[in-house]
Structure formats: structure tokens, C-alpha cells
Scaffold this active site. Structure first.
Site, PDB file in Angstrom:
ATOM      1  N   LYS A  64       2.583  -3.720   7.087  1.00 25.39           N
ATOM      2  CA  LYS A  64       2.917  -3.790   5.806  1.00 25.39           C
ATOM      3  C   LYS A  64       4.397  -3.869   5.363  1.00 25.39           C
ATOM      4  CE  LYS A  64      -1.587  -2.967   3.750  1.00 25.39           C
ATOM      5  NZ  LYS A  64      -1.767  -4.487   3.133  1.00 25.39           N
ATOM      6  N   SER A  83       0.633  -1.246  -0.103  1.00 29.99           N
ATOM      7  CA  SER A  83       0.028   0.042   0.056  1.00 29.99           C
ATOM      8  C   SER A  83       0.719   1.151  -0.016  1.00 29.99           C
ATOM      9  CB  SER A  83      -0.958   0.131   1.217  1.00 29.99           C
ATOM     10  OG  SER A  83      -1.680   1.082   1.354  1.00 29.99           O
TER      11      SER A  83
END
Length: 223
Positions: free
Chosen positions: A137, A112
Site C-alpha cells: 500500500k 490504510s
């Protein structure tokens, strides 16, 4: 001749489902890891081989990959915490470790915008909301980079579920942010799979018509 597969984690919905469609359209054999039976019939109807397993279980992931020759691994997984762990990191860590063991030629991680150095692309409000997810992430990205695998990390912007626009692009510029349709992310990921130029790259994915702030940036060419 032995059939090799692209191993896809996250195919039950969202970007993962769009990637599954894209791979099948290109005649690529796909093995999808599913946590439950819910999407099994739909994926099998597309010609996809389905294996049940939880990405949060290293043993289940490794077993799923070892059953057939795996050429590449693509992961779009994330989601709700389980026992204090998010799939964003632990699930992807297990996939990376298993990919190393089976000798996969490439690993594509869909992450992302806002992860890693692209944190500068987010507004303070968005950062405050997304910070816990982005931390996980980034840990997954770093684990993949350190694994020794040939990798591509694709960081989409804000996701929409409308049909592909064809205006989606990749860039190495971490300051760019905007929206992108899930189908467009899938097409970019499928192109990265076939592109040597994408090897060992971290790329933001946005629709050039849906930037949050109009800025000049260099597009990344996959050919």
C-alpha cells in the site's frame, strides 16, 4: 454535452460499493471497473456504467479509461496475490499510470492506517500481521504522489460493515488509530472528491467514538 465520469475501481464490494452508492446519490456518473461479471447487474441497476477488466493488466485498465472522458479516479482495490503481485501496488500503479494518460483531474486512493508514517499508529501485533500488505500500500501511495496527479490519500482504520454513524472524521495526525464503518469512509471519500482542501493531502479516517486509544487530535476540515 459530453458526459464525464468518475472511474471507480473496487466497486464490487466493501468500501468501493459504498462509494458507488454515495456517488450515485449525488448524481455523479460512475464507471466501475470489474474483474468479473459477479456484481455487474447490481451496479448497472444503480445506473452505473460497468467495464470489465483486470486492474493487474495495464493494457486493460488504460483501454477502460480511454473509452469515455474521465474526470476523476477512485481506487479501493487490494486483495490476494496473483503471480506474486498484490493488487494493492500493481493494480493501483496501473490505475495511476492510466489516469495520467487520460488527464484525470483527481485521483483518490483508499489505503490504510499503518501505511507510510502512520505505521506509528499500529500495535506491534497488528503491524506484524499487516506488514506485507502495508508495504504494498505504501508503494502505491508513493507512486501516486510521484505521478504529478492531483491526489488525495485516505487511510481508514479498522473497517466495520454496519450502517454509517456520522461520527467519522479525517485527520492529518498519523498517530491516531481506531475503527470506522465502511459507509462512513465512503461519505468522507465523496466529500474529498469535491473539496479542494483535500488536494495533495494524506488523511487518516476514523470514527471519533471508536478510537483504540483516547487521544486529542486535530480534525481536518474539508470546507
Amino acid at each position: 454535452m459530453t458526459t464525464t465520469y468518475v472511474f471507480l475501481a473496487g466497486a464490487s464490494r466493501g468500501v468501493g460499493r459504498e462509494i458507488a452508492r454515495c456517488l450515485v446519490e449525488q448524481g455523479i456518473q460512475v464507471k466501475a471497473l470489474l474483474r468479473s461479471e459477479a456484481a455487474r447487474s447490481e451496479l448497472e441497476a444503480m445506473g452505473i456504467t460497468v467495464v470489465l477488466g483486470d486492474a493487474l493488466s495495464a493494457v486493460e485498465v488504460e483501454q477502460a479509461m480511454q473509452e469515455t472522458p474521465i474526470q476523476a479516479v477512485i481506487s479501493t482495490i487490494g486483495g490476494l496475490p496473483k503471480d506474486g503481485e498484490r493488487a494493492d501496488y500493481l493494480g493501483n500503479k496501473n490505475l495511476v499510470d492510466a489516469a495520467v494518460k487520460v488527464g484525470a483531474a483527481k485521483f483518490i486512493l483508499v489505503s490504510s492506517i499503518g501505511s507510510g508514517e502512520s505505521i506509528v499508529a499500529l500495535s506491534p501485533q497488528a503491524l506484524e500481521t499487516l506488514r506485507p500488505v502495508l508495504i504494498e500500500k505504501e508503494k502505491a501511495e508513493q507512486h501516486l504522489i510521484a505521478s504529478g496527479l492531483n491526489y488525495t490519500i485516505v487511510r481508514p482504520g479498522g473497517l466495520k460493515s454496519e450502517p454509517a454513524t456520522g461520527n467519522a472524521v479525517l485527520t492529518e495526525d498519523p498517530k491516531v488509530s481506531g475503527m470506522i464503518h465502511r459507509a462512513d469512509v465512503a461519505h468522507l471519500v465523496c466529500q474529498c472528491l469535491r473539496s479542494d482542501r483535500a488536494n495533495h493531502k494524506i488523511l487518516s479516517a476514523i470514527d471519533r467514538q471508536m478510537l483504540f486509544v483516547p487521544v486529542e487530535f486535530a480534525e481536518f476540515a474539508l470546507r
